[in-house]
Motif scaffolding. Structure first.
Motif, short mmCIF file in Angstrom:
data_model
loop_
_atom_site.label_atom_id
_atom_site.label_comp_id
_atom_site.label_asym_id
_atom_site.label_seq_id
_atom_site.Cartn_x
_atom_site.Cartn_y
_atom_site.Cartn_z
N HIS A 1 16.24 3.30 -15.59
CA HIS A 1 16.20 4.72 -15.27
C HIS A 1 15.93 4.97 -13.79
CE1 HIS A 1 15.28 4.81 -19.69
NE2 HIS A 1 16.21 5.74 -19.62
N GLY A 2 15.95 3.91 -12.99
CA GLY A 2 15.72 4.04 -11.56
C GLY A 2 14.70 3.05 -11.04
N CYS A 3 13.81 2.55 -11.91
CA CYS A 3 12.82 1.56 -11.51
C CYS A 3 13.49 0.19 -11.37
CB CYS A 3 11.69 1.48 -12.52
SG CYS A 3 10.65 2.97 -12.53
N VAL A 4 12.75 -0.75 -10.77
CA VAL A 4 13.22 -2.13 -10.61
C VAL A 4 12.50 -2.99 -11.65
CG1 VAL A 4 13.43 -4.08 -9.04
CG2 VAL A 4 13.60 -1.74 -8.15
N ARG A 5 13.26 -3.48 -12.66
CA ARG A 5 12.68 -4.28 -13.75
C ARG A 5 12.71 -5.76 -13.36
NH1 ARG A 5 15.75 -1.70 -19.04
NH2 ARG A 5 15.13 0.50 -18.71
N LEU A 6 11.65 -6.48 -13.71
CA LEU A 6 11.52 -7.89 -13.38
C LEU A 6 10.98 -8.67 -14.58
CD1 LEU A 6 9.77 -7.41 -9.94
CD2 LEU A 6 12.06 -8.37 -10.23
N ASN A 7 11.16 -9.97 -14.52
CA ASN A 7 10.43 -10.83 -15.45
C ASN A 7 8.95 -10.51 -15.32
OD1 ASN A 7 8.74 -13.49 -15.74
ND2 ASN A 7 10.63 -13.87 -16.91
N ILE A 8 8.23 -10.53 -16.45
CA ILE A 8 6.83 -10.09 -16.44
C ILE A 8 5.98 -10.90 -15.46
CG2 ILE A 8 6.18 -11.59 -18.38
CD1 ILE A 8 4.32 -9.32 -19.32
N ASN A 9 6.32 -12.19 -15.28
CA ASN A 9 5.55 -13.03 -14.36
C ASN A 9 5.80 -12.61 -12.90
OD1 ASN A 9 4.41 -14.66 -16.42
ND2 ASN A 9 6.34 -15.80 -16.56
N ASN A 10 7.07 -12.23 -12.62
CA ASN A 10 7.39 -11.80 -11.26
C ASN A 10 6.76 -10.44 -10.96
OD1 ASN A 10 8.92 -14.12 -11.13
ND2 ASN A 10 10.85 -13.07 -11.61
N ALA A 11 6.77 -9.55 -11.95
CA ALA A 11 6.11 -8.26 -11.77
C ALA A 11 4.62 -8.44 -11.53
CB ALA A 11 6.35 -7.37 -13.00
N LYS A 12 4.00 -9.39 -12.26
CA LYS A 12 2.57 -9.66 -12.07
C LYS A 12 2.31 -10.26 -10.70
CE LYS A 12 -1.45 -11.70 -14.39
NZ LYS A 12 -2.06 -12.24 -13.19
N TRP A 13 3.25 -11.08 -10.17
CA TRP A 13 3.05 -11.67 -8.83
C TRP A 13 2.98 -10.58 -7.77
CZ3 TRP A 13 4.72 -12.02 -3.92
CH2 TRP A 13 4.28 -13.09 -3.15
N ILE A 14 3.90 -9.59 -7.86
CA ILE A 14 3.86 -8.47 -6.92
C ILE A 14 2.55 -7.70 -7.10
CG2 ILE A 14 4.92 -6.26 -6.31
CD1 ILE A 14 7.62 -7.48 -6.94
N TYR A 15 2.19 -7.44 -8.37
CA TYR A 15 0.97 -6.70 -8.68
C TYR A 15 -0.25 -7.40 -8.09
CZ TYR A 15 -2.75 -4.76 -11.67
OH TYR A 15 -3.91 -4.18 -12.13
N ASP A 16 -0.27 -8.74 -8.14
CA ASP A 16 -1.44 -9.50 -7.68
C ASP A 16 -1.46 -9.72 -6.17
OD1 ASP A 16 -1.44 -11.69 -10.61
OD2 ASP A 16 -2.42 -9.74 -10.25
#
Length: 811
Positions: free
Chosen positions: A785-800
């Motif tokens: 819907h406009g967001c950038v979806r990632l593998n959960i581990n990659n999303a957590k890497w950015i988050y961390d």
């Protein structure tokens, strides 16, 4: 038809001097300006005017059937022959009813069946300071067998008769300098028949109700009601007439009508003949009054009144329903004087300023301050020297004598021109942090026939502009420039000096397509035109720019004037002279190329804009942004300039990057190994942290880099899913903002990192509350819907790991 009167030699010599025509001095180099008196009469039954000069008589003294019915006086400048101000005159019929005074060049008198029995002349202004006016009448009363010249009257004394059934047959007038010794017979200049009925005796009686005092005693005809120097307000008034000498019918028909302007209530309804106007027991001050006569009394008298107002003191006299006092200022009326004056007689004093009221009132909503107090009539609204934007305005006409509106329109950041507002409505925005960049103000309706509105603005980094008027635009558009303060005033048409409206008051910014440039690449040839912000030259091809040409379309005359100048540093040749826009600057041979450049602005262009530019240099890649004549690139180390970006940026808009590290004379000791086009693109950007994120929405890839501008190393490269065609991912340059562990309803997205509004990095879609059951795990496509979806581990890497403030580039 005209005969000169025989008088003393000294008098005639003086008269000749005064009436000597300006042309008699035509051969002199400097003609002295003198007043020249001329006067004309129209005899009863005649159609042509008779005219005389200073000291001559005019009329028909020997004609028993002829009497003067109209009179006109002129005082001309002996040099310019223009009518001078400074003389007024009035006439009366045989019963003593006076016409109102008229001024030089105007006719006064009666129709052909009525006759002038008395006249009087008065000097005012500069003429009254230097001259005396003498005049006399030739009359034949019903008691006489022959006519006679009456004695000389002077300076507003009546000349003629009253009570006799006769009119003036001839007149004689002379203007003399006060320093001149005049020997004239002034006896019997005005004859009144002794058996006429005495004039009526009328009076105005009034009474004031004063704060802390109550009702005072009644006073009459010009006496003071109220107080002075005690800071006490009048709260109510009663006014009535004494009509002794008037017929019973006229007394019944005569009224005095009045109204008051009361604190918090405004103008109340009119009352009459002793009724209470204002309030008692409420502690409300009267601020202004209006009084008028009606019926028989109004035909014979004018009612004059003046007020003593808090802070202003005694104002001038108003009459016959005019407003006296003040409104809108919140000032108390402390005292009043009222008197009756016979028609045609002089006012008790000056009548120039009887009523104090703002012509126009306005209010501004200012950044971090909110709504300021109302100001009026050329006072400053807003702020200066604080860098605060005006966000909204309201404008009103507080208490105009005319119908009509003040209308105004604002050009607002991100919105453009709003619709017209009027009479205190809000123009602009409140609570949206949007600046007003331009305004226009106009009057409509009846008031526009008599007044013009003028307005001046204070622009950020520019200062006060000269005034604009009549609905024309002042301010800027497409320059991101805020209005910080404004002044507004009303000016009577053809009666007052208007503010200065010269100079530039409205500026339109240059559009993106107005500024472009091209170059010549060594061994390749000419580039095409490049729009501002884009790269002229090459990146990663080891090709050197040899020359540069800049263009600025200045066909819009509302854009700032001036030009762009630039100079290049050529290998083995050094700095070239400055060139203006449209002229090529660069290498003189085909073997050398550019190493550095400097660009500057001139004229008003430099007043409104900065010019930014950065060089892509061999070994370094992109250097930082230089501006306004700074050197960008290298010298003394033999590095070629391969590419160049240039931006024309409003002084009030954000810079394209940091103004630092734009020039060097040091050789590069290490190079970055460029892995791919995304890595190459990343080298051009700066970030506020040691990380940089790029998102390719076409290839659906996310790249994570560490380092600094021109020195980024790839840390991570992942497949992602970006926005579908109907809900695309926003493109541009952004920064990392908020973070959170999860969100969703009916599903869960884990480890989100915000980079713009509702646009986030986050995991693919999981069953609500689960980290193991995936609802939609697609990657490498355009489906979100406009967001950038990632593998959960990659999303957590950015988050961390990625801190707030990190630059995110989506393309």
């Amino acid at each position: 038809m005209y005969k000169k009167m025989i008088s003393l030699t000294a008098i005639m010599a003086m008269i000749v001097t005064l009436v000597m025509p300006a042309r008699a001095y035509a051969d002199e180099t400097q003609a002295e300006s003198q007043p020249v008196l001329k006067y004309s009469v129209l005899m009863s039954g005649a159609s042509e005017w008779q005219e005389a000069d200073n000291g001559e008589y005019v009329g028909e003294p020997e004609n028993k059937d002829a009497e003067i019915s109209k009179l006109k006086l002129d005082v001309l400048d002996s040099v310019t022959e223009e009518n001078l101000n400074g003389i007024t005159y009035s006439v009366a019929d045989p019963e003593g009813n006076w016409n109102e005074y008229v001024t030089a060049g105007q006719e006064t008198g009666f129709d052909s069946e009525q006759k002038i029995a008395t006249f009087k002349i008065k000097l005012t202004e500069e003429l009254a300071e230097k001259y005396n006016i003498y005049y006399r009448a030739y009359v034949q009363t019903d008691d006489q067998s022959e006519g006679q010249w009456l004695g000389w009257a002077e300076n507003d004394a009546p000349s003629g008769t009253k009570g006799y059934d006769c009119g003036i047959k001839a007149i004689q007038v002379q203007l003399t300098e006060k320093s001149t010794n005049v020997d004239l017979d002034t006896a019997n200049s005005y004859i009144v028949k002794t058996d006429i009925v005495p004039e009526e005796t009328v009076k105005v009686v009034y009474q004031a109700h004063v704060a802390k005092i109550g009702w005072q005693k009644k006073v009459e005809d010009g006496a003071l009601a109220g107080t002075e120097g005690k800071a006490l307000s009048i709260e109510a008034l009663k006014i009535k007439l004494k009509l002794a000498g008037l017929s019973e019918e006229d007394q019944k028909d005569s009224k005095i009508i009045y109204k008051t302007h009361v604190q918090s209530y405004g103008w109340q309804k009119e009352v009459e003949n002793g009724a209470l106007a204002g309030t008692t027991g409420q502690g409300k001050r009267v601020e202004a009054v209006s009084v008028r006569l009606e019926g028989a009394i109004a035909k014979k008298y004018d009612v004059y009144y003046r007020t003593h107002i808090q802070s202003f003191g005694w104002l001038d006299w108003a009459k016959n329903g005019e407003k006296a006092g003040s409104s809108t200022y919140g000032k108390r009326l402390e005292a009043i004087e009222i008197k009756l004056v016979k028609k045609g007689e002089s006012a008790p004093g000056s009548t120039k300023k009887a009523y104090q009221v703002p012509g126009i009132q306005y209010q501004t909503h200012v950044q971090s301050i909110g709504w300021q107090k109302k100001v009026s009539d050329n006072q400053i609204a807003g702020t200066t020297g604080q860098g605060k934007r005006i966000e909204a305005i309201k404008i009103t006409l507080p208490d105009s004598d005319y119908t009509g509106n003040v209308e105004y329109q604002a050009y607002v950041q991100g919105i453009g021109w709003q619709s017209w507002k009027k009479n205190g409505e809000l123009a602009g925005t409140s609570g949206q942090s949007k600046r007003i960049e331009a305004i226009r103000v106009k009057l409509t309706g009846e008031i526009a026939k008599y007044y013009e509105v003028y307005y001046s603005i204070h622009l950020a980094k520019i200062g006060w502009c000269n005034y604009e008027s009549a609905g024309r635009v002042t301010g800027t558009i497409d320059l991101s420039k805020k209005i910080e303060a404004l002044k507004i005033c009303l000016v009577k048409k053809d009666a007052e000096t208007a503010p200065n409206t010269s100079g530039v008051k409205y500026v339109e910014g240059y559009k993106s397509g107005n500024f472009y440039y091209n170059g010549y690449i060594k061994g390749v040839g000419a580039t095409g035109n490049v729009s501002q912000g884009n790269t002229v030259g090459t990146i990663g091809k080891k090709q050197q720019l040899q020359s540069l040409t800049l263009y600025l379309d200045q066909s819009n005359k509302l854009a700032p004037s001036g030009t762009i100048q630039y100079a290049t540093h050529i290998a083995k040749e050094g700095w070239k002279d400055w060139s203006d826009a449209g002229t090529t600057n660069g290498a003189s041979t085909g073997t050398n190329g550019m190493e550095a450049v400097k660009i500057r602005l001139t004229g008003n262009l430099a007043k409104y804009y900065d010019i930014y530019y950065r060089a892509h240099v061999q070994g370094y890649g992109w250097l930082g942004w230089a501006k306004n004549g700074q050197v960008a690139g290298t010298s003394k180390i033999g590095y070629r300039m391969e590419g160049l970006q240039i931006r024309l940026v409003s002084k009030d808009a954000a810079a394209p990057g940091k103004n630092a590290n734009y020039y060097t004379e040091k050789k590069k000791t290490a190079t970055i190994a460029v892995k791919d086009q995304m890595h190459l693109r990343a080298l051009a950007y700066a970030s506020n942290t040691r990380y940089l994120i790029l998102v390719d929405t076409t290839a659906n890839r996310v790249g994570i880099y560490s380092g600094s501008v021109g020195k980024w190393n790839e840390v991570k490269k992942w497949v992602c899913t970006t926005g579908a065609k109907s809900t695309p991912t926003v493109k541009g340059t952004f920064t990392v903002q908020g973070k959170g562990k999860s969100f969703g309803s009916g599903y869960t997205c884990w480890y989100y990192t915000q980079f713009y509004g509702n646009y986030l990095f986050h995991s693919v879609l999981y069953k609500q509350g689960s980290m193991s059951v995936i609802i939609d795990g697609r990657l490498g496509i355009n489906a979100s819907h406009g967001c950038v979806r990632l593998n959960i581990n990659n999303a957590k890497w950015i988050y961390d790991n990625i801190p707030r403030g990190t630059k995110v580039v989506v393309y």
